[in-house]
Design a protein around this motif. Sequence first.
Motif, PDB file in Angstrom:
ATOM      1  N   ARG A 111       0.830  -1.202   0.000  1.00 20.39           N
ATOM      2  CA  ARG A 111       0.000   0.000   0.000  1.00 20.39           C
ATOM      3  C   ARG A 111       0.863   1.251   0.000  1.00 20.39           C
ATOM      4  NH1 ARG A 111      -5.310  -0.003   1.648  1.00 20.39           N
ATOM      5  NH2 ARG A 111      -6.255  -2.057   1.990  1.00 20.39           N
ATOM      6  N   SER A 112       0.264   2.334  -0.471  1.00 17.06           N
ATOM      7  CA  SER A 112       0.919   3.631  -0.330  1.00 17.06           C
ATOM      8  C   SER A 112       0.875   4.023   1.141  1.00 17.06           C
ATOM      9  CB  SER A 112       0.205   4.674  -1.187  1.00 17.06           C
ATOM     10  OG  SER A 112      -1.152   4.784  -0.794  1.00 17.06           O
ATOM     11  N   ALA A 113       1.677   4.990   1.530  1.00 19.11           N
ATOM     12  CA  ALA A 113       1.739   5.410   2.928  1.00 19.11           C
ATOM     13  C   ALA A 113       0.420   6.058   3.352  1.00 19.11           C
ATOM     14  CB  ALA A 113       2.886   6.402   3.124  1.00 19.11           C
ATOM     15  N   PRO A 114      -0.001   5.821   4.604  1.00 15.31           N
ATOM     16  CA  PRO A 114      -1.217   6.485   5.084  1.00 15.31           C
ATOM     17  C   PRO A 114      -0.951   7.967   5.322  1.00 15.31           C
ATOM     18  CG  PRO A 114      -0.143   5.323   6.870  1.00 15.31           C
ATOM     19  CD  PRO A 114       0.630   4.985   5.628  1.00 15.31           C
ATOM     20  N   LEU A 115      -2.031   8.723   5.430  1.00 17.98           N
ATOM     21  CA  LEU A 115      -1.948  10.139   5.796  1.00 17.98           C
ATOM     22  C   LEU A 115      -2.787  10.359   7.043  1.00 17.98           C
ATOM     23  CD1 LEU A 115      -2.274  12.000   2.360  1.00 17.98           C
ATOM     24  CD2 LEU A 115      -0.232  11.825   3.807  1.00 17.98           C
ATOM     25  N   TRP A 116      -2.257  11.138   7.968  1.00 15.18           N
ATOM     26  CA  TRP A 116      -2.969  11.455   9.201  1.00 15.18           C
ATOM     27  C   TRP A 116      -3.159  12.966   9.300  1.00 15.18           C
ATOM     28  CZ3 TRP A 116       1.807   8.580  10.157  1.00 15.18           C
ATOM     29  CH2 TRP A 116       1.610   7.187  10.209  1.00 15.18           C
ATOM     30  N   GLY A 173      -1.695  19.740  10.212  1.00 16.50           N
ATOM     31  CA  GLY A 173      -1.971  19.382   8.824  1.00 16.50           C
ATOM     32  C   GLY A 173      -1.856  17.890   8.612  1.00 16.50           C
ATOM     33  N   GLN A 174      -1.634  17.496   7.374  1.00 17.50           N
ATOM     34  CA  GLN A 174      -1.537  16.081   7.027  1.00 17.50           C
ATOM     35  C   GLN A 174      -0.090  15.606   7.156  1.00 17.50           C
ATOM     36  OE1 GLN A 174      -3.329  15.560   3.131  1.00 17.50           O
ATOM     37  NE2 GLN A 174      -5.313  15.129   4.071  1.00 17.50           N
ATOM     38  N   LEU A 175       0.077  14.509   7.891  1.00 20.95           N
ATOM     39  CA  LEU A 175       1.397  13.935   8.126  1.00 20.95           C
ATOM     40  C   LEU A 175       1.429  12.508   7.589  1.00 20.95           C
ATOM     41  CD1 LEU A 175       1.931  14.999  11.861  1.00 20.95           C
ATOM     42  CD2 LEU A 175       2.678  16.222   9.806  1.00 20.95           C
ATOM     43  N   GLY A 176       2.623  12.090   7.190  1.00 13.41           N
ATOM     44  CA  GLY A 176       2.834  10.714   6.766  1.00 13.41           C
ATOM     45  C   GLY A 176       3.917  10.084   7.623  1.00 13.41           C
ATOM     46  N   PRO A 177       4.212   8.811   7.395  1.00 16.68           N
ATOM     47  CA  PRO A 177       5.286   8.143   8.136  1.00 16.68           C
ATOM     48  C   PRO A 177       6.602   8.920   8.038  1.00 16.68           C
ATOM     49  CG  PRO A 177       4.019   6.542   6.896  1.00 16.68           C
ATOM     50  CD  PRO A 177       3.529   7.893   6.451  1.00 16.68           C
ATOM     51  N   ASN A 178       7.299   9.011   9.176  1.00 17.41           N
ATOM     52  CA  ASN A 178       8.606   9.675   9.292  1.00 17.41           C
ATOM     53  C   ASN A 178       8.530  11.199   9.205  1.00 17.41           C
ATOM     54  OD1 ASN A 178       9.946   7.098   9.378  1.00 17.41           O
ATOM     55  ND2 ASN A 178       9.729   6.987   7.150  1.00 17.41           N
ATOM     56  N   ALA A 187       2.869   6.938  19.029  1.00 19.52           N
ATOM     57  CA  ALA A 187       1.612   7.219  19.733  1.00 19.52           C
ATOM     58  C   ALA A 187       0.482   7.460  18.742  1.00 19.52           C
ATOM     59  CB  ALA A 187       1.789   8.431  20.647  1.00 19.52           C
ATOM     60  N   LEU A 188       0.784   8.164  17.676  1.00 22.88           N
ATOM     61  CA  LEU A 188      -0.216   8.486  16.659  1.00 22.88           C
ATOM     62  C   LEU A 188      -0.811   7.219  16.062  1.00 22.88           C
ATOM     63  CD1 LEU A 188      -1.561  10.721  14.966  1.00 22.88           C
ATOM     64  CD2 LEU A 188       0.435  10.663  13.456  1.00 22.88           C
ATOM     65  N   ARG A 189       0.009   6.215  15.850  1.00 21.65           N
ATOM     66  CA  ARG A 189      -0.446   4.973  15.222  1.00 21.65           C
ATOM     67  C   ARG A 189      -1.399   4.184  16.117  1.00 21.65           C
ATOM     68  NH1 ARG A 189       2.045   3.002  10.653  1.00 21.65           N
ATOM     69  NH2 ARG A 189       3.790   4.218   9.819  1.00 21.65           N
ATOM     70  N   LEU A 212      -5.872  12.749  16.695  1.00 21.51           N
ATOM     71  CA  LEU A 212      -5.964  12.307  15.307  1.00 21.51           C
ATOM     72  C   LEU A 212      -7.323  12.747  14.764  1.00 21.51           C
ATOM     73  CD1 LEU A 212      -4.917  10.754  12.867  1.00 21.51           C
ATOM     74  CD2 LEU A 212      -5.830   8.653  13.884  1.00 21.51           C
ATOM     75  N   ASN A 213      -7.322  13.799  13.967  1.00 25.54           N
ATOM     76  CA  ASN A 213      -8.579  14.349  13.450  1.00 25.54           C
ATOM     77  C   ASN A 213      -9.199  13.442  12.394  1.00 25.54           C
ATOM     78  OD1 ASN A 213      -8.080  16.749  14.985  1.00 25.54           O
ATOM     79  ND2 ASN A 213      -6.647  17.388  13.390  1.00 25.54           N
ATOM     80  N   ALA A 214      -8.373  12.934  11.505  1.00 26.37           N
ATOM     81  CA  ALA A 214      -8.862  12.074  10.427  1.00 26.37           C
ATOM     82  C   ALA A 214      -7.689  11.267   9.889  1.00 26.37           C
ATOM     83  CB  ALA A 214      -9.489  12.901   9.309  1.00 26.37           C
ATOM     84  N   THR A 215      -8.009  10.173   9.238  1.00 29.00           N
ATOM     85  CA  THR A 215      -6.950   9.345   8.664  1.00 29.00           C
ATOM     86  C   THR A 215      -7.355   8.883   7.275  1.00 29.00           C
ATOM     87  OG1 THR A 215      -5.575   7.372   9.000  1.00 29.00           O
ATOM     88  CG2 THR A 215      -7.858   7.208   9.684  1.00 29.00           C
TER      89      THR A 215
END
Length: 264
Positions: A111-116, A173-178, A187-189, A212-215
Amino acid sequence: MNVSLFPDVVVNGETIPSAAIAAEAQNHTAPKDKPGIAWRKAAQALAIRTLLLQEARKRDLDADPEELAPGRFETEDEALIRALLDEALTTAPITEEAVRAEWARDPNRYRSAPLWDVSHILCACDPRDEQERLAAEARAVALLARLDGDAKGFAAAARTSDCGSKASGGHLGQLGPNDTVPEFEAALRTLAEGGMTAAPVLSRRGWHLIRLNATAPGQVLPYDTVRPKITLALEKAAWARASRDFIETLAERAQISGTNLAPI
C-alpha cells in the motif's frame, strides 16, 4: 559476565578469544536475567565468522575493502567474507511467475503510505533536565484533565502550546510516516480517528497531547508499481537461504567445540 564459566570456542583448531566473544555479546539481545544467551549468540556468530574466514583463506581469496559510506570502509575480514560469498553462492534468477505469485498471496500488503490529519499541544522541555521535564509533564497532565476528552475544546487549549501550530489551534496538517519524531508517530499509530492520547507523550521536544482528526489509509498499489520491491525481497530471501546452506556445509566438515550452530 564471568567469562571463566564458558568453555573456549575452537573452530578447526583455531581458538576464539573469550575477550572477543565478550565484546561481541554486547551486540546481541538477551533477557536481563540470562546473560548466557547473549554469550552463546556471540560465540555462534564468531564461530561462523571464523569458518568463513578459514574457507576464504583456503581458497586464497584477496580482500578488497569497499567504501560503505563516505570515509567508512569494510575491514579486511569483512571484505574477505564478501569475496567468499560472492564466489561460493549461486541463486536462480527470480521468475516473473514467482514475483506474481508472491504479490497474489496478499496484495493488501503493498500500500501507499497512510496520511494522518493531526493536531497537538506541546509542553516543551529538555527531557534530560529532570526538574524541567517534571514541570512540563505536570502542565500537560493538567491540560489533559481539563480537556477530559473534549475534542471541541482542543483548539482553544492549544493556544497555550509551545509549538508554532498554536496559531492554528494546534493543527499540524496532514502527516505521513517519518514526518514526526519516532515517539510522536508511535503514539499516533495507536489512535482511532477522532481519538486523543490518554496520557502525555514524551519526545525529545517535550510532552505532547495528540489528536488524530482524520486518517486516510494507504491505497493498494498496482502490481507493476510493487514488482521491483517484491523482486528485490525474493532475491534477498534466496541469497539468505543459499548463505545458510553454505554455512551448514562448512560446519558439517568442521571440528567445532565450545558452541554449536543450532538456532538459539
